[in-house]
Design a protein around this motif. Sequence first.
Motif, PDB file in Angstrom:
ATOM      1  N   TYR A   1       0.250   6.915  -3.957  1.00  0.00           N
ATOM      2  CA  TYR A   1      -0.912   6.727  -3.073  1.00  0.00           C
ATOM      3  C   TYR A   1      -0.745   5.398  -2.327  1.00  0.00           C
ATOM      4  O   TYR A   1      -1.226   4.358  -2.781  1.00  0.00           O
ATOM      5  CB  TYR A   1      -2.213   6.680  -3.878  1.00  0.00           C
ATOM      6  CG  TYR A   1      -2.595   7.962  -4.566  1.00  0.00           C
ATOM      7  CD1 TYR A   1      -3.437   8.886  -3.944  1.00  0.00           C
ATOM      8  CD2 TYR A   1      -2.128   8.249  -5.849  1.00  0.00           C
ATOM      9  CE1 TYR A   1      -3.806  10.058  -4.579  1.00  0.00           C
ATOM     10  CE2 TYR A   1      -2.492   9.430  -6.492  1.00  0.00           C
ATOM     11  CZ  TYR A   1      -3.326  10.327  -5.854  1.00  0.00           C
ATOM     12  OH  TYR A   1      -3.685  11.493  -6.491  1.00  0.00           O
ATOM     13  N   PRO A   2      -0.088   5.398  -1.180  1.00  0.00           N
ATOM     14  CA  PRO A   2       0.167   4.146  -0.456  1.00  0.00           C
ATOM     15  C   PRO A   2      -1.091   3.343  -0.146  1.00  0.00           C
ATOM     16  O   PRO A   2      -1.047   2.111  -0.083  1.00  0.00           O
ATOM     17  CB  PRO A   2       0.863   4.618   0.820  1.00  0.00           C
ATOM     18  CG  PRO A   2       1.488   5.930   0.455  1.00  0.00           C
ATOM     19  CD  PRO A   2       0.540   6.563  -0.521  1.00  0.00           C
ATOM     20  N   GLN A   3      -2.213   4.029   0.041  1.00  0.00           N
ATOM     21  CA  GLN A   3      -3.446   3.332   0.419  1.00  0.00           C
ATOM     22  C   GLN A   3      -4.020   2.475  -0.702  1.00  0.00           C
ATOM     23  O   GLN A   3      -4.968   1.714  -0.480  1.00  0.00           O
ATOM     24  CB  GLN A   3      -4.500   4.328   0.924  1.00  0.00           C
ATOM     25  CG  GLN A   3      -4.867   5.441  -0.021  1.00  0.00           C
ATOM     26  CD  GLN A   3      -3.985   6.673   0.107  1.00  0.00           C
ATOM     27  OE1 GLN A   3      -2.761   6.583   0.195  1.00  0.00           O
ATOM     28  NE2 GLN A   3      -4.603   7.848   0.101  1.00  0.00           N
ATOM     29  N   ILE A   4      -3.444   2.530  -1.900  1.00  0.00           N
ATOM     30  CA  ILE A   4      -3.937   1.692  -2.990  1.00  0.00           C
ATOM     31  C   ILE A   4      -3.826   0.209  -2.648  1.00  0.00           C
ATOM     32  O   ILE A   4      -4.619  -0.607  -3.125  1.00  0.00           O
ATOM     33  CB  ILE A   4      -3.197   1.996  -4.311  1.00  0.00           C
ATOM     34  CG1 ILE A   4      -3.943   1.350  -5.502  1.00  0.00           C
ATOM     35  CG2 ILE A   4      -1.755   1.526  -4.266  1.00  0.00           C
ATOM     36  CD1 ILE A   4      -3.374   1.716  -6.863  1.00  0.00           C
ATOM     37  N   LEU A   5      -2.882  -0.146  -1.796  1.00  0.00           N
ATOM     38  CA  LEU A   5      -2.699  -1.560  -1.455  1.00  0.00           C
ATOM     39  C   LEU A   5      -3.920  -2.156  -0.771  1.00  0.00           C
ATOM     40  O   LEU A   5      -4.123  -3.372  -0.821  1.00  0.00           O
ATOM     41  CB  LEU A   5      -1.470  -1.745  -0.562  1.00  0.00           C
ATOM     42  CG  LEU A   5      -0.113  -1.466  -1.198  1.00  0.00           C
ATOM     43  CD1 LEU A   5       1.004  -1.837  -0.230  1.00  0.00           C
ATOM     44  CD2 LEU A   5       0.060  -2.210  -2.510  1.00  0.00           C
ATOM     45  N   ASP A   6      -4.747  -1.331  -0.157  1.00  0.00           N
ATOM     46  CA  ASP A   6      -5.977  -1.832   0.479  1.00  0.00           C
ATOM     47  C   ASP A   6      -6.892  -2.515  -0.531  1.00  0.00           C
ATOM     48  O   ASP A   6      -7.703  -3.373  -0.158  1.00  0.00           O
ATOM     49  CB  ASP A   6      -6.749  -0.682   1.128  1.00  0.00           C
ATOM     50  CG  ASP A   6      -6.120  -0.194   2.423  1.00  0.00           C
ATOM     51  OD1 ASP A   6      -5.137  -0.822   2.878  1.00  0.00           O
ATOM     52  OD2 ASP A   6      -6.613   0.798   2.988  1.00  0.00           O
TER      53      ASP A   6
END
Length: 347
Positions: free
Chosen positions: A273-278
Amino acid sequence: MTSKFEINSLNTQIQEQVQHIINHKTKPLGALGILEDLALRICLIQETVSPKIASPTVVVFAGDHGITQEGVSPYPQEVSWQMVMNFIAGGAAINVFTKQNGWDILVVDAGVNHDFDPALPLQHLKVAKGTQNFLHSPAMTKAQLDEALEKGANLVQKIHDQGSNCIAFGEMGIGNTSAAAAIMHKITGIAMEACAGRGTGLNDEGLEKKIAILKQAIINNPAYTPEEILQTFGGFEIAMIVGAMLSAAQQKMLIVVDGFIVSSALLIAHALYPQILDYCVFAHQSDETGHKQMLQFLKAKPLLNLNMRLGEGTGAALALPIIQASVNFINEMSSFESAGVRESEDR
């Protein structure tokens, strides 16, 4: 597993409003540097112009690793359970720093090779008494991986439901720098020599042996997807942190990322889930070999660099006052208008 989490990118609807508030505090534009970036990030995560840090919690996951049978650590495996007892007694560095900086702390038996008294103030979530030796076979079965992910996710859900909106993860497990190095190598493609470090204090000969063992383990056990990599080379504590991180992001909690081991879990979570970095703030750059390149791979800027490589969540624990300062200034600092101070004409 990958379909069970719903992690959305940040809602930027209030971004201009928050930036206006930050810009019109009684200071030159950008004068609070990284604190301004932090304040904006936290406001967007919480979807408010009045953010707060509520019940910040460090969860320390402990697990043992079968790869220690190959002599990849100068410390014996029993140190894992002995350090868990130290955490419970309040005698470790993570206890000192969480107490100093206002964190709650939970200690989790994710898979320590020891029978703990059920009456101990410990989260008893053991999957098994340590992983298998990944030089010869995958560290865990698919069922064990799924169990670890689910237990980590469920624990964070409970912490969130009890009112926490800020979470960090620590770890304890002799041999876990070997697991983290293997994960780093497989996810990033960086050479093993740049991934594997001295861990708890290997000498030059020990480090060469560790690298050779890890290279052979990679050859012996092919793994390609993020789940396969975690199952093959991870530890139960690392797998639980992956599930915990994904659950935290789903709940829109602020995730304060610690050092090398925790960042290896984030490499897996990010691959899924790349958006976890947000939702992540990176507490510090560990002195463990590989962490700097991990951070570069994730395009992350750590708040601190204190040459630490202890783990346990200690770097994250030390970062909370900085995070709290970013929230305090946006809530409490006067604007030019409210203070009756004349603004620069260049704004």
